[in-house]
Motif scaffolding. Structure first.
Motif, PDB file in Angstrom:
ATOM      1  N   ILE A 264       0.850  -1.189   0.000  1.00 11.20           N
ATOM      2  CA  ILE A 264       0.000   0.000   0.000  1.00 11.20           C
ATOM      3  C   ILE A 264       0.887   1.241   0.000  1.00 11.20           C
ATOM      4  O   ILE A 264       1.752   1.407   0.870  1.00 11.20           O
ATOM      5  N   ASP A 265       0.681   2.104  -1.016  1.00 11.66           N
ATOM      6  CA  ASP A 265       1.462   3.330  -1.160  1.00 11.66           C
ATOM      7  C   ASP A 265       0.521   4.537  -1.206  1.00 11.66           C
ATOM      8  O   ASP A 265      -0.689   4.392  -1.419  1.00 11.66           O
ATOM      9  N   PHE A 266       1.104   5.723  -1.007  1.00 14.07           N
ATOM     10  CA  PHE A 266       0.307   6.945  -1.060  1.00 14.07           C
ATOM     11  C   PHE A 266       1.148   8.098  -1.594  1.00 14.07           C
ATOM     12  O   PHE A 266       2.379   8.049  -1.616  1.00 14.07           O
ATOM     13  N   LYS A 267       0.452   9.172  -2.017  1.00 11.31           N
ATOM     14  CA  LYS A 267       1.090  10.436  -2.382  1.00 11.31           C
ATOM     15  C   LYS A 267       0.167  11.570  -1.961  1.00 11.31           C
ATOM     16  O   LYS A 267      -1.055  11.459  -2.069  1.00 11.31           O
ATOM     17  N   ASP A 268       0.782  12.652  -1.487  1.00 13.99           N
ATOM     18  CA  ASP A 268       0.023  13.858  -1.161  1.00 13.99           C
ATOM     19  C   ASP A 268      -0.050  14.711  -2.427  1.00 13.99           C
ATOM     20  O   ASP A 268       0.948  15.227  -2.905  1.00 13.99           O
ATOM     21  N   LYS A 269      -1.254  14.836  -2.978  1.00 18.11           N
ATOM     22  CA  LYS A 269      -1.449  15.571  -4.238  1.00 18.11           C
ATOM     23  C   LYS A 269      -2.048  16.963  -4.003  1.00 18.11           C
ATOM     24  O   LYS A 269      -2.762  17.480  -4.864  1.00 18.11           O
ATOM     25  N   GLY A 270      -1.769  17.552  -2.856  1.00 19.28           N
ATOM     26  CA  GLY A 270      -2.303  18.883  -2.587  1.00 19.28           C
ATOM     27  C   GLY A 270      -3.708  18.821  -2.026  1.00 19.28           C
ATOM     28  O   GLY A 270      -3.909  18.598  -0.830  1.00 19.28           O
ATOM     29  N   ASP A 271      -4.702  18.996  -2.885  1.00 22.08           N
ATOM     30  CA  ASP A 271      -6.102  18.937  -2.452  1.00 22.08           C
ATOM     31  C   ASP A 271      -6.611  17.513  -2.344  1.00 22.08           C
ATOM     32  O   ASP A 271      -7.718  17.288  -1.834  1.00 22.08           O
ATOM     33  N   ASN A 272      -5.834  16.546  -2.835  1.00 23.33           N
ATOM     34  CA  ASN A 272      -6.277  15.154  -2.852  1.00 23.33           C
ATOM     35  C   ASN A 272      -5.198  14.228  -2.299  1.00 23.33           C
ATOM     36  O   ASN A 272      -4.006  14.537  -2.348  1.00 23.33           O
ATOM     37  N   TRP A 273      -5.654  13.088  -1.773  1.00 25.80           N
ATOM     38  CA  TRP A 273      -4.762  11.983  -1.440  1.00 25.80           C
ATOM     39  C   TRP A 273      -4.833  10.973  -2.579  1.00 25.80           C
ATOM     40  O   TRP A 273      -5.911  10.712  -3.123  1.00 25.80           O
ATOM     41  N   TYR A 274      -3.690  10.378  -2.913  1.00 27.79           N
ATOM     42  CA  TYR A 274      -3.640   9.289  -3.881  1.00 27.79           C
ATOM     43  C   TYR A 274      -3.155   8.033  -3.166  1.00 27.79           C
ATOM     44  O   TYR A 274      -2.203   8.073  -2.375  1.00 27.79           O
ATOM     45  N   PHE A 275      -3.823   6.885  -3.420  1.00 27.47           N
ATOM     46  CA  PHE A 275      -3.431   5.619  -2.807  1.00 27.47           C
ATOM     47  C   PHE A 275      -3.381   4.533  -3.873  1.00 27.47           C
ATOM     48  O   PHE A 275      -4.074   4.593  -4.892  1.00 27.47           O
ATOM     49  N   ALA A 276      -2.552   3.527  -3.608  1.00 23.00           N
ATOM     50  CA  ALA A 276      -2.448   2.359  -4.491  1.00 23.00           C
ATOM     51  C   ALA A 276      -2.361   1.109  -3.631  1.00 23.00           C
ATOM     52  O   ALA A 276      -1.575   1.056  -2.676  1.00 23.00           O
ATOM     53  N   VAL A 277      -3.165   0.114  -3.949  1.00 21.74           N
ATOM     54  CA  VAL A 277      -3.133  -1.184  -3.271  1.00 21.74           C
ATOM     55  C   VAL A 277      -2.760  -2.215  -4.329  1.00 21.74           C
ATOM     56  O   VAL A 277      -3.545  -2.509  -5.240  1.00 21.74           O
ATOM     57  N   ALA A 278      -1.538  -2.764  -4.211  1.00 22.88           N
ATOM     58  CA  ALA A 278      -0.997  -3.640  -5.255  1.00 22.88           C
ATOM     59  C   ALA A 278      -0.713  -5.027  -4.707  1.00 22.88           C
ATOM     60  O   ALA A 278      -0.323  -5.188  -3.546  1.00 22.88           O
ATOM     61  N   ASP A 279      -0.901  -6.045  -5.569  1.00 19.21           N
ATOM     62  CA  ASP A 279      -0.528  -7.422  -5.205  1.00 19.21           C
ATOM     63  C   ASP A 279       0.183  -8.069  -6.385  1.00 19.21           C
ATOM     64  O   ASP A 279       0.084  -7.597  -7.528  1.00 19.21           O
ATOM     65  N   ASN A 280       0.899  -9.132  -6.124  1.00 19.83           N
ATOM     66  CA  ASN A 280       1.599  -9.866  -7.187  1.00 19.83           C
ATOM     67  C   ASN A 280       0.886 -11.179  -7.476  1.00 19.83           C
ATOM     68  O   ASN A 280       1.511 -12.214  -7.713  1.00 19.83           O
ATOM     69  N   GLY A 281      -0.451 -11.138  -7.432  1.00 15.30           N
ATOM     70  CA  GLY A 281      -1.263 -12.341  -7.613  1.00 15.30           C
ATOM     71  C   GLY A 281      -1.550 -12.688  -9.058  1.00 15.30           C
ATOM     72  O   GLY A 281      -0.813 -12.314  -9.979  1.00 15.30           O
ATOM     73  N   LYS A 282      -2.680 -13.374  -9.255  1.00 16.86           N
ATOM     74  CA  LYS A 282      -2.995 -13.941 -10.568  1.00 16.86           C
ATOM     75  C   LYS A 282      -3.463 -12.915 -11.584  1.00 16.86           C
ATOM     76  O   LYS A 282      -3.514 -13.207 -12.785  1.00 16.86           O
ATOM     77  N   GLY A 283      -3.820 -11.716 -11.154  1.00 17.98           N
ATOM     78  CA  GLY A 283      -4.248 -10.682 -12.092  1.00 17.98           C
ATOM     79  C   GLY A 283      -5.699 -10.831 -12.510  1.00 17.98           C
ATOM     80  O   GLY A 283      -6.372 -11.819 -12.198  1.00 17.98           O
ATOM     81  N   ILE A 284      -6.196  -9.824 -13.239  1.00 18.33           N
ATOM     82  CA  ILE A 284      -7.588  -9.787 -13.695  1.00 18.33           C
ATOM     83  C   ILE A 284      -7.593  -9.771 -15.217  1.00 18.33           C
ATOM     84  O   ILE A 284      -6.917  -8.934 -15.828  1.00 18.33           O
ATOM     85  N   PRO A 285      -8.356 -10.650 -15.855  1.00 16.75           N
ATOM     86  CA  PRO A 285      -8.434 -10.629 -17.324  1.00 16.75           C
ATOM     87  C   PRO A 285      -8.882  -9.265 -17.830  1.00 16.75           C
ATOM     88  O   PRO A 285      -9.721  -8.605 -17.212  1.00 16.75           O
ATOM     89  N   GLU A 286      -8.324  -8.849 -18.939  1.00 17.72           N
ATOM     90  CA  GLU A 286      -8.601  -7.509 -19.463  1.00 17.72           C
ATOM     91  C   GLU A 286     -10.082  -7.281 -19.717  1.00 17.72           C
ATOM     92  O   GLU A 286     -10.604  -6.188 -19.483  1.00 17.72           O
ATOM     93  N   GLU A 287     -10.788  -8.321 -20.164  1.00 14.74           N
ATOM     94  CA  GLU A 287     -12.207  -8.147 -20.495  1.00 14.74           C
ATOM     95  C   GLU A 287     -13.074  -7.894 -19.264  1.00 14.74           C
ATOM     96  O   GLU A 287     -14.228  -7.453 -19.389  1.00 14.74           O
ATOM     97  N   HIS A 288     -12.539  -8.171 -18.066  1.00 17.49           N
ATOM     98  CA  HIS A 288     -13.312  -7.955 -16.836  1.00 17.49           C
ATOM     99  C   HIS A 288     -12.916  -6.677 -16.104  1.00 17.49           C
ATOM    100  O   HIS A 288     -13.514  -6.345 -15.083  1.00 17.49           O
ATOM    101  N   GLN A 289     -11.925  -5.955 -16.600  1.00 15.63           N
ATOM    102  CA  GLN A 289     -11.415  -4.804 -15.868  1.00 15.63           C
ATOM    103  C   GLN A 289     -12.323  -3.580 -15.948  1.00 15.63           C
ATOM    104  O   GLN A 289     -12.174  -2.648 -15.161  1.00 15.63           O
TER     105      GLN A 289
END
Length: 355
Positions: free
Chosen positions: A274-299
């Protein structure tokens, strides 16, 4: 009345009352409480989906109306500035008599613009009141139907438990598996009803923003969800203090973290970061895993109600819809990047709030 339920009731009644005809109406009333809950669940799903679509369309109309109103106000301001500048110059008489300048016409235009702005304001107020009434109706309906559905589900679970207890020595292995499967489906239905209720009422809760430590919140979530030995969490250093409704942010991260853990079930060494960035008026977050992934047609549709990432019998298809709704409540955006076999990253932003 269902024979198993009637048998269980008779089991605990005094012998003198077992064949009492006056109790038939009571048995009939009890039996009816177990009917039609599938139909009510379907009604609740349809009502939630329809209401969500209506609210989305209404919000889009409000945005368009606000843009139109802003243009009207800008035109009004420009007209007033033009009128004021003409009358403040030393060439007032010349401007008034100039054939290209019509003060009376300009005054009428200003009046018309003001009238249009007033009418749009009244329409906007009416639309907001109508949305509030719809929200209140949906909230009440969801609670009522949820209660009506959960009561028979719990009673059926108890009935199955009684059967297992009474017939433990006579039930075949196949019958025991069937009863276990029935209990699993009842548990799934209970979770589904709870998820629908959360989604329908999330934006209606009277709550206030509080300051809290994100690292502590993520640590509490990690303790409360199932994390297998092959999965580890990594949090960026110096996670910030946030000011939001803590319950909503907890639901947001819990759903994303739970999905990430599920994606790592067959991974020898799984990682959730879990990562973050302070974007001024907004917070940015990312939740990443190294798992099986999601097929493109379902994204593109995974954030819609009842769409599942995989064929998980216990999944409800509501978790990511809750994520999208919470992010929307705070004026943010959510999107996903994923490659099959390599992992998935959910990105989202939240507009900063004040206490």
């Amino acid at each position: 009345m269902h024979s198993l339920l009637k048998r269980q009731l008779n089991k605990y009644l005094p012998e003198a009352l077992c064949n009492e005809s006056s109790l038939e109406e009571l048995f009939e009333a009890i039996g009816k409480s177990y009917e039609h809950y599938d139909e009510k669940l379907s009604m609740l799903q349809r009502a939630t989906a329809i209401s969500s679509d209506e609210l989305y369309d209404a919000n889009r109309e409000l945005e368009k109306e606000a843009a139109r109103q802003k243009k009207v106000l800008n035109s009004l301001e420009n007209a007033l500035t033009a009128l004021q500048s003409n009358f403040e110059t030393q060439e007032v008489t010349k401007n008034i008599v100039d054939e290209n300048f019509d003060a009376e016409k300009l005054a009428r235009q200003i009046k018309e613009l003001a009238q249009r702005a007033s009418e749009m304001g009244i329409e906007k107020d009416g639309l907001l009141k109508d949305l509030a009434r719809q929200n209140e109706s949906l909230n009440s309906y969801a609670h009522v139907v949820s209660h009506d559905l959960k009561s028979p589900i719990r009673n059926i679970s108890a009935l199955i438990a009684w059967i297992e207890e009474d017939e433990r020595d006579t039930l075949s292995e196949q019958s025991q598996q069937n009863l276990s499967l029935a209990l699993q489906n009842l548990e799934k239905m209970d979770k589904l009803i709870t998820g629908i209720l959360k989604h329908a009422t999330l934006g209606n809760k009277n709550s206030s923003n509080v300051e809290f430590n994100l690292e502590e919140l993520l640590g509490d979530i990690q303790q409360n969800i199932f994390v297998p030995n092959n999965v580890s969490f990594q949090f960026q250093e110096n996670l910030p203090k946030l000011c939001f409704d803590k319950y909503k942010i907890e639901q947001l991260f819990m759903n994303l973290m739970t999905n990430a853990v599920k994606a790592l079930e067959n991974k020898k060494k799984g990682t959730v970061r879990i990562d973050f960035k302070d974007k001024g008026d907004n917070w940015y977050f990312a939740v990443a895993d190294n798992g099986k992934g999601i097929p493109e047609e379902h994204q593109t549709d995974i954030f819609e109600m009842f769409n599942k990432l995989e064929n998980d019998e216990m999944a409800t298809g509501i978790g990511l819809a809750l994520v999208k709704k919470i992010v929307g409540l705070y004026g943010g955006k959510v999107w996903v990047e994923s490659l099959e076999g390599l992992g998935t990253t959910f990105h989202f932003t939240l507009k900063k709030q004040e206490q």
